[in-house]
Scaffold this motif. Sequence first.
Motif, PDB file in Angstrom:
ATOM      1  N   ALA A   7      38.914   6.057 -44.687  1.00 30.14           N
ATOM      2  CA  ALA A   7      38.066   5.003 -44.137  1.00 30.14           C
ATOM      3  C   ALA A   7      37.304   5.569 -42.945  1.00 30.14           C
ATOM      4  O   ALA A   7      37.683   6.606 -42.387  1.00 30.14           O
ATOM      5  CB  ALA A   7      38.893   3.796 -43.720  1.00 30.14           C
ATOM      6  N   SER A   9      35.693   4.598 -39.098  1.00 33.59           N
ATOM      7  CA  SER A   9      35.782   3.657 -37.984  1.00 33.59           C
ATOM      8  C   SER A   9      34.527   3.775 -37.134  1.00 33.59           C
ATOM      9  O   SER A   9      34.167   4.872 -36.696  1.00 33.59           O
ATOM     10  CB  SER A   9      37.018   3.956 -37.140  1.00 33.59           C
ATOM     11  OG  SER A   9      37.018   3.192 -35.950  1.00 33.59           O
ATOM     12  N   VAL A  25      25.257  -3.047 -48.323  1.00 28.07           N
ATOM     13  CA  VAL A  25      26.599  -2.577 -47.940  1.00 28.07           C
ATOM     14  C   VAL A  25      27.005  -1.472 -48.913  1.00 28.07           C
ATOM     15  O   VAL A  25      27.121  -1.702 -50.110  1.00 28.07           O
ATOM     16  CB  VAL A  25      27.612  -3.734 -47.977  1.00 28.07           C
ATOM     17  CG1 VAL A  25      28.992  -3.243 -47.548  1.00 28.07           C
ATOM     18  CG2 VAL A  25      27.143  -4.873 -47.086  1.00 28.07           C
ATOM     19  N   ARG A  26      27.223  -0.263 -48.415  1.00 26.48           N
ATOM     20  CA  ARG A  26      27.539   0.889 -49.273  1.00 26.48           C
ATOM     21  C   ARG A  26      29.032   1.060 -49.516  1.00 26.48           C
ATOM     22  O   ARG A  26      29.422   1.648 -50.520  1.00 26.48           O
ATOM     23  CB  ARG A  26      26.975   2.172 -48.653  1.00 26.48           C
ATOM     24  CG  ARG A  26      25.478   2.164 -48.422  1.00 26.48           C
ATOM     25  CD  ARG A  26      24.714   2.059 -49.710  1.00 26.48           C
ATOM     26  NE  ARG A  26      23.264   2.043 -49.477  1.00 26.48           N
ATOM     27  CZ  ARG A  26      22.367   1.794 -50.425  1.00 26.48           C
ATOM     28  NH1 ARG A  26      22.763   1.539 -51.657  1.00 26.48           N
ATOM     29  NH2 ARG A  26      21.084   1.788 -50.128  1.00 26.48           N
ATOM     30  N   MET A  27      29.853   0.595 -48.588  1.00 28.09           N
ATOM     31  CA  MET A  27      31.306   0.727 -48.720  1.00 28.09           C
ATOM     32  C   MET A  27      31.941  -0.618 -48.387  1.00 28.09           C
ATOM     33  O   MET A  27      31.429  -1.363 -47.541  1.00 28.09           O
ATOM     34  CB  MET A  27      31.851   1.807 -47.768  1.00 28.09           C
ATOM     35  CG  MET A  27      31.295   3.200 -47.994  1.00 28.09           C
ATOM     36  SD  MET A  27      31.768   4.361 -46.672  1.00 28.09           S
ATOM     37  CE  MET A  27      33.535   4.536 -46.984  1.00 28.09           C
ATOM     38  N   ASP A  28      33.042  -0.931 -49.048  1.00 28.25           N
ATOM     39  CA  ASP A  28      33.783  -2.134 -48.703  1.00 28.25           C
ATOM     40  C   ASP A  28      34.135  -2.078 -47.212  1.00 28.25           C
ATOM     41  O   ASP A  28      34.694  -1.083 -46.737  1.00 28.25           O
ATOM     42  CB  ASP A  28      35.062  -2.216 -49.535  1.00 28.25           C
ATOM     43  CG  ASP A  28      34.779  -2.446 -51.014  1.00 28.25           C
ATOM     44  OD1 ASP A  28      33.920  -3.290 -51.331  1.00 28.25           O
ATOM     45  OD2 ASP A  28      35.430  -1.779 -51.846  1.00 28.25           O
ATOM     46  N   SER A  29      33.798  -3.152 -46.489  1.00 28.36           N
ATOM     47  CA  SER A  29      33.882  -3.089 -45.031  1.00 28.36           C
ATOM     48  C   SER A  29      34.517  -4.333 -44.432  1.00 28.36           C
ATOM     49  O   SER A  29      34.376  -5.442 -44.958  1.00 28.36           O
ATOM     50  CB  SER A  29      32.476  -2.925 -44.434  1.00 28.36           C
ATOM     51  OG  SER A  29      31.837  -1.773 -44.939  1.00 28.36           O
ATOM     52  N   GLY A  31      34.672  -6.058 -40.574  1.00 29.90           N
ATOM     53  CA  GLY A  31      34.177  -5.997 -39.206  1.00 29.90           C
ATOM     54  C   GLY A  31      34.852  -7.037 -38.328  1.00 29.90           C
ATOM     55  O   GLY A  31      35.248  -8.107 -38.794  1.00 29.90           O
ATOM     56  N   ARG A  59      31.189  -3.871 -51.140  1.00 26.40           N
ATOM     57  CA  ARG A  59      30.120  -2.919 -51.445  1.00 26.40           C
ATOM     58  C   ARG A  59      29.091  -3.574 -52.371  1.00 26.40           C
ATOM     59  O   ARG A  59      29.417  -4.444 -53.184  1.00 26.40           O
ATOM     60  CB  ARG A  59      30.703  -1.672 -52.116  1.00 26.40           C
ATOM     61  CG  ARG A  59      31.396  -1.944 -53.419  1.00 26.40           C
ATOM     62  CD  ARG A  59      32.179  -0.727 -53.915  1.00 26.40           C
ATOM     63  NE  ARG A  59      32.908  -1.029 -55.142  1.00 26.40           N
ATOM     64  CZ  ARG A  59      34.071  -1.667 -55.180  1.00 26.40           C
ATOM     65  NH1 ARG A  59      34.636  -2.054 -54.056  1.00 26.40           N
ATOM     66  NH2 ARG A  59      34.659  -1.905 -56.339  1.00 26.40           N
ATOM     67  N   LEU A  79      34.007  -1.795 -36.833  1.00 23.94           N
ATOM     68  CA  LEU A  79      33.796  -1.805 -38.280  1.00 23.94           C
ATOM     69  C   LEU A  79      34.668  -0.749 -38.940  1.00 23.94           C
ATOM     70  O   LEU A  79      34.708   0.401 -38.503  1.00 23.94           O
ATOM     71  CB  LEU A  79      32.321  -1.527 -38.581  1.00 23.94           C
ATOM     72  CG  LEU A  79      31.817  -1.791 -40.003  1.00 23.94           C
ATOM     73  CD1 LEU A  79      31.896  -3.276 -40.328  1.00 23.94           C
ATOM     74  CD2 LEU A  79      30.371  -1.302 -40.142  1.00 23.94           C
ATOM     75  N   CYS A  81      35.120   0.939 -42.714  1.00 20.88           N
ATOM     76  CA  CYS A  81      34.493   1.070 -44.028  1.00 20.88           C
ATOM     77  C   CYS A  81      35.440   1.885 -44.916  1.00 20.88           C
ATOM     78  O   CYS A  81      35.773   3.026 -44.583  1.00 20.88           O
ATOM     79  CB  CYS A  81      33.145   1.777 -43.920  1.00 20.88           C
ATOM     80  SG  CYS A  81      32.002   0.989 -42.769  1.00 20.88           S
TER      81      CYS A  81
END
Length: 260
Positions: A7, A9, A25-29, A31, A59, A79, A81
């Motif tokens: 992941a 940070s 959104v490119r990666m599951d995130s 926040g 994502r 955040l 990711c």
Amino acid sequence: MASPPPALSLQIATAVHHRIHTVTVRMDSVGWVVSGTKHLVTPAGGHRYPSGQVFVLPRAAQWEVVNDPAPHGRYVARLLCFAPELVEQFHCRFGQFAALAPVQGCAGLPADATFEGSYMRAVSALEDGASSQALREHRALEVLLLLAEAGIVFAPPGELGWAERVRRLVGPSPQADWSVERIAGAFGTSASTLRRRLAQEGETVGQCLRDVRLETGLMLLQSSPLQVSEIAARCGYESHSRFSAAFRERFGFPPSQLRP
């Protein structure tokens, strides 16, 4: 070769109110709004996350994003990711959550003491260069497990598309001289085959490179004190003005707006 991080940070911080057009959104995130307010906006409506709230973004979701420093004069959000491999590992290890519907668009929950503790343990492990890969994975999985127990899970990633593979390849070095031939060679294929595979997804190598470079620029503007000229160079732009023009066209405001 070092293993890729499970992941990432990041901390986003700004004293400037700004609206970002069409963030993908490119990666599951996940926040956590520490100060200020985040707004996620679509033509059909929006979602508001004030300080103390957690926002969850799967994502491929797309939003217009407003980061508002009010009421305390500074927007700050942490955040995390998650790499697709870690999300896949979560589903393999915790099959009891298979019946949960994956999050669509966005989700939210309050950042209570349990969440804060888990989240900060993950941040500490990910940002500590001395932490082992196993510990980083364990701490990141702990956050995903806590979310799942609250009813929030990300979809299993499945096989990565070619556009996503290209973005992941060039992402660590957006400033490099990435030609179609060099990228194709990294995948053990020909330039023509790579172009054809990307075309089937409605993408081109140029689009993938531009996405990575401008999204990296946005991240650096929000999370570092670097000057715009330095950020442009780190993103592969020889010209400050070309970077600024491309950035404004993509996100709806000039990079200098975040450097008051």
